[in-house]
Scaffold this motif. Sequence first.
Motif, PDB file in Angstrom:
ATOM      1  N   THR A   1      51.961 -10.644 -31.540  1.00 46.69           N
ATOM      2  CA  THR A   1      52.523 -11.887 -32.061  1.00 46.69           C
ATOM      3  C   THR A   1      52.660 -11.785 -33.580  1.00 46.69           C
ATOM      4  O   THR A   1      52.180 -10.830 -34.192  1.00 46.69           O
ATOM      5  N   TYR A   2      53.303 -12.774 -34.180  1.00 41.87           N
ATOM      6  CA  TYR A   2      53.487 -12.776 -35.638  1.00 41.87           C
ATOM      7  C   TYR A   2      52.139 -13.021 -36.293  1.00 41.87           C
ATOM      8  O   TYR A   2      51.554 -14.103 -36.173  1.00 41.87           O
ATOM      9  N   LEU A   3      51.633 -12.027 -37.002  1.00 39.77           N
ATOM     10  CA  LEU A   3      50.278 -12.074 -37.554  1.00 39.77           C
ATOM     11  C   LEU A   3      50.065 -13.245 -38.499  1.00 39.77           C
ATOM     12  O   LEU A   3      48.962 -13.788 -38.582  1.00 39.77           O
ATOM     13  N   HIS A   4      51.120 -13.668 -39.188  1.00 41.15           N
ATOM     14  CA  HIS A   4      50.962 -14.701 -40.211  1.00 41.15           C
ATOM     15  C   HIS A   4      51.133 -16.116 -39.668  1.00 41.15           C
ATOM     16  O   HIS A   4      51.155 -17.073 -40.441  1.00 41.15           O
ATOM     17  N   ASP A   5      51.223 -16.239 -38.348  1.00 39.38           N
ATOM     18  CA  ASP A   5      51.213 -17.563 -37.725  1.00 39.38           C
ATOM     19  C   ASP A   5      49.754 -17.948 -37.497  1.00 39.38           C
ATOM     20  O   ASP A   5      49.145 -17.613 -36.494  1.00 39.38           O
ATOM     21  N   LYS A   6      49.194 -18.668 -38.449  1.00 39.47           N
ATOM     22  CA  LYS A   6      47.766 -18.989 -38.397  1.00 39.47           C
ATOM     23  C   LYS A   6      47.428 -20.025 -37.334  1.00 39.47           C
ATOM     24  O   LYS A   6      46.264 -20.201 -36.978  1.00 39.47           O
ATOM     25  N   SER A   7      48.422 -20.728 -36.835  1.00 43.57           N
ATOM     26  CA  SER A   7      48.141 -21.734 -35.811  1.00 43.57           C
ATOM     27  C   SER A   7      47.774 -21.098 -34.479  1.00 43.57           C
ATOM     28  O   SER A   7      47.204 -21.762 -33.605  1.00 43.57           O
ATOM     29  N   ILE A   8      48.089 -19.814 -34.310  1.00 44.59           N
ATOM     30  CA  ILE A   8      47.767 -19.149 -33.052  1.00 44.59           C
ATOM     31  C   ILE A   8      46.332 -18.636 -33.073  1.00 44.59           C
ATOM     32  O   ILE A   8      45.509 -19.002 -32.257  1.00 44.59           O
ATOM     33  N   GLY A   9      46.007 -17.779 -34.036  1.00 46.64           N
ATOM     34  CA  GLY A   9      44.668 -17.211 -34.107  1.00 46.64           C
ATOM     35  C   GLY A   9      44.385 -16.280 -32.944  1.00 46.64           C
ATOM     36  O   GLY A   9      45.240 -15.989 -32.118  1.00 46.64           O
ATOM     37  N   SER A  10      43.168 -15.787 -32.871  1.00 47.15           N
ATOM     38  CA  SER A  10      42.759 -14.928 -31.762  1.00 47.15           C
ATOM     39  C   SER A  10      41.604 -15.597 -31.036  1.00 47.15           C
ATOM     40  O   SER A  10      41.134 -16.669 -31.416  1.00 47.15           O
ATOM     41  N   HIS A  11      41.138 -14.946 -29.963  1.00 43.59           N
ATOM     42  CA  HIS A  11      39.972 -15.444 -29.231  1.00 43.59           C
ATOM     43  C   HIS A  11      38.716 -14.715 -29.674  1.00 43.59           C
ATOM     44  O   HIS A  11      37.796 -14.501 -28.877  1.00 43.59           O
ATOM     45  N   GLY A  12      38.700 -14.328 -30.936  1.00 45.10           N
ATOM     46  CA  GLY A  12      37.540 -13.650 -31.517  1.00 45.10           C
ATOM     47  C   GLY A  12      37.831 -12.238 -31.976  1.00 45.10           C
ATOM     48  O   GLY A  12      37.055 -11.668 -32.747  1.00 45.10           O
ATOM     49  N   CYS A  13      38.935 -11.655 -31.521  1.00 45.57           N
ATOM     50  CA  CYS A  13      39.274 -10.288 -31.902  1.00 45.57           C
ATOM     51  C   CYS A  13      39.814 -10.221 -33.324  1.00 45.57           C
ATOM     52  O   CYS A  13      40.205 -11.229 -33.907  1.00 45.57           O
ATOM     53  N   VAL A  14      39.849  -8.999 -33.856  1.00 43.35           N
ATOM     54  CA  VAL A  14      40.385  -8.751 -35.183  1.00 43.35           C
ATOM     55  C   VAL A  14      41.795  -8.203 -35.001  1.00 43.35           C
ATOM     56  O   VAL A  14      41.983  -7.031 -34.684  1.00 43.35           O
ATOM     57  N   ASN A  15      42.792  -9.069 -35.168  1.00 43.00           N
ATOM     58  CA  ASN A  15      44.194  -8.689 -34.965  1.00 43.00           C
ATOM     59  C   ASN A  15      44.697  -7.856 -36.140  1.00 43.00           C
ATOM     60  O   ASN A  15      44.398  -8.156 -37.301  1.00 43.00           O
ATOM     61  N   LEU A  16      45.533  -6.854 -35.822  1.00 42.64           N
ATOM     62  CA  LEU A  16      46.035  -5.949 -36.854  1.00 42.64           C
ATOM     63  C   LEU A  16      47.536  -5.713 -36.690  1.00 42.64           C
ATOM     64  O   LEU A  16      48.074  -5.805 -35.581  1.00 42.64           O
ATOM     65  N   LEU A  17      48.197  -5.386 -37.815  1.00 42.16           N
ATOM     66  CA  LEU A  17      49.566  -4.908 -37.765  1.00 42.16           C
ATOM     67  C   LEU A  17      49.578  -3.528 -37.125  1.00 42.16           C
ATOM     68  O   LEU A  17      48.560  -2.832 -37.101  1.00 42.16           O
ATOM     69  N   HIS A  18      50.730  -3.123 -36.607  1.00 44.84           N
ATOM     70  CA  HIS A  18      50.818  -1.842 -35.890  1.00 44.84           C
ATOM     71  C   HIS A  18      50.307  -0.666 -36.725  1.00 44.84           C
ATOM     72  O   HIS A  18      49.452   0.111 -36.270  1.00 44.84           O
ATOM     73  N   ALA A  19      50.810  -0.511 -37.943  1.00 44.19           N
ATOM     74  CA  ALA A  19      50.427   0.624 -38.784  1.00 44.19           C
ATOM     75  C   ALA A  19      48.929   0.629 -39.072  1.00 44.19           C
ATOM     76  O   ALA A  19      48.294   1.693 -39.104  1.00 44.19           O
ATOM     77  N   ASP A  20      48.345  -0.545 -39.276  1.00 36.82           N
ATOM     78  CA  ASP A  20      46.914  -0.631 -39.568  1.00 36.82           C
ATOM     79  C   ASP A  20      46.069  -0.344 -38.329  1.00 36.82           C
ATOM     80  O   ASP A  20      45.007   0.278 -38.419  1.00 36.82           O
ATOM     81  N   ALA A  21      46.528  -0.794 -37.157  1.00 36.77           N
ATOM     82  CA  ALA A  21      45.801  -0.514 -35.917  1.00 36.77           C
ATOM     83  C   ALA A  21      45.782   0.988 -35.642  1.00 36.77           C
ATOM     84  O   ALA A  21      44.756   1.543 -35.221  1.00 36.77           O
ATOM     85  N   VAL A  22      46.906   1.647 -35.888  1.00 35.70           N
ATOM     86  CA  VAL A  22      46.982   3.098 -35.697  1.00 35.70           C
ATOM     87  C   VAL A  22      46.056   3.813 -36.668  1.00 35.70           C
ATOM     88  O   VAL A  22      45.325   4.743 -36.292  1.00 35.70           O
ATOM     89  N   ARG A  23      46.071   3.397 -37.930  1.00 37.93           N
ATOM     90  CA  ARG A  23      45.227   4.035 -38.944  1.00 37.93           C
ATOM     91  C   ARG A  23      43.745   3.871 -38.630  1.00 37.93           C
ATOM     92  O   ARG A  23      42.964   4.830 -38.738  1.00 37.93           O
ATOM     93  N   MET A  24      43.338   2.693 -38.210  1.00 38.76           N
ATOM     94  CA  MET A  24      41.924   2.474 -37.888  1.00 38.76           C
ATOM     95  C   MET A  24      41.528   3.232 -36.625  1.00 38.76           C
ATOM     96  O   MET A  24      40.370   3.662 -36.486  1.00 38.76           O
ATOM     97  N   TRP A  25      42.457   3.405 -35.716  1.00 38.27           N
ATOM     98  CA  TRP A  25      42.182   4.216 -34.517  1.00 38.27           C
ATOM     99  C   TRP A  25      41.921   5.672 -34.920  1.00 38.27           C
ATOM    100  O   TRP A  25      41.028   6.332 -34.373  1.00 38.27           O
ATOM    101  N   GLU A  26      42.707   6.149 -35.883  1.00 35.43           N
ATOM    102  CA  GLU A  26      42.524   7.517 -36.360  1.00 35.43           C
ATOM    103  C   GLU A  26      41.199   7.692 -37.094  1.00 35.43           C
ATOM    104  O   GLU A  26      40.555   8.749 -36.978  1.00 35.43           O
TER     105      GLU A  26
END
Length: 294
Positions: free
Chosen positions: A252-277
């Motif tokens: 989802t659009y990360l900067h839509d703060k009205s959505i939020g997560s259910h406790g997880c740490v949401n990341l942009l694609h490039a950042d999720a890949v980098r942290m996985w590495e």
Amino acid sequence: MKRVWSTSRLVALLVVVLVGSGACTFDPQSGGSGGGGAAPAGAAGQATGASGTPGPDQRGRPTPAAPTSATPKPEPTPKPTRSATPKPTPSTGTPTVAGCPQGQHQRAVETYLAQLGGFGAVTVDGRQSAADCAAIKKFQKRYGIRPVEGRAGPTTLDVAQRLATTDPSRCKAGTGTTFCVDLTRQTVWAVRGGKVIMEPTVTRTGMSGYRTPSGTFTVNFRNPREWSDPYEVWLPYWQHFTQGMGFHETTTYLHDKSIGSHGCVNLLHADAVRMWELGKVGTRVVLIGRRPGT
């Protein structure tokens, strides 16, 4: 003969009466003031219009059609006039430079981008320029801000301020790799051996009712594509650290703060890949602060 003449006069009188009555059938508002002949075809529709609202001539007689036999008079040639200087559009109120509209937070965004560095030369003067436009566009593209138009709007200001005010030294990292999350500023970065190996970037954590807790944890399970149950959605680059919560790419659009997560740490694609590495089972996770409103 008298009877025949009387009958002829009566017939003629009836014809006159009938013709006179027919002349007013398209002018119900005339109040019996007389008519100028039968209305042209389509006059009833022109009086009310397609929307059913009264036309400009409905209260008087129908506007007569222009005579077809008359020769129209030639229109006088207008004298040339000097073109006026176009005025700025009041709806925008901001100039456009090199295809970039100037936002209401121009100076503040310039200040934070100059502090962060890495996005090109910016001049902190509150005025849009071609260089400022390119730097803001680069920043927006890097952090998934839409649209990428170089305008210093509220979202661009919010992200720039959060990143510029994040202090990586607040994270008490260990000797190995540590994932750090500033819940207050909604930023995340990685440290190894006391050195920042991934600069602070944006995140979105648990919304109200699903607060992501602060504390120190450890990555204990990883899956490049985890299925979420009960939310029934795929979680790319999943790295779990506590109570069903983990790092993963958001769809989802990360900067839509009205959505939020259910406790997880949401990341942009490039950042999720980098942290996985960078991560592995056993990677230290430190979360500090608290997300506003949770």
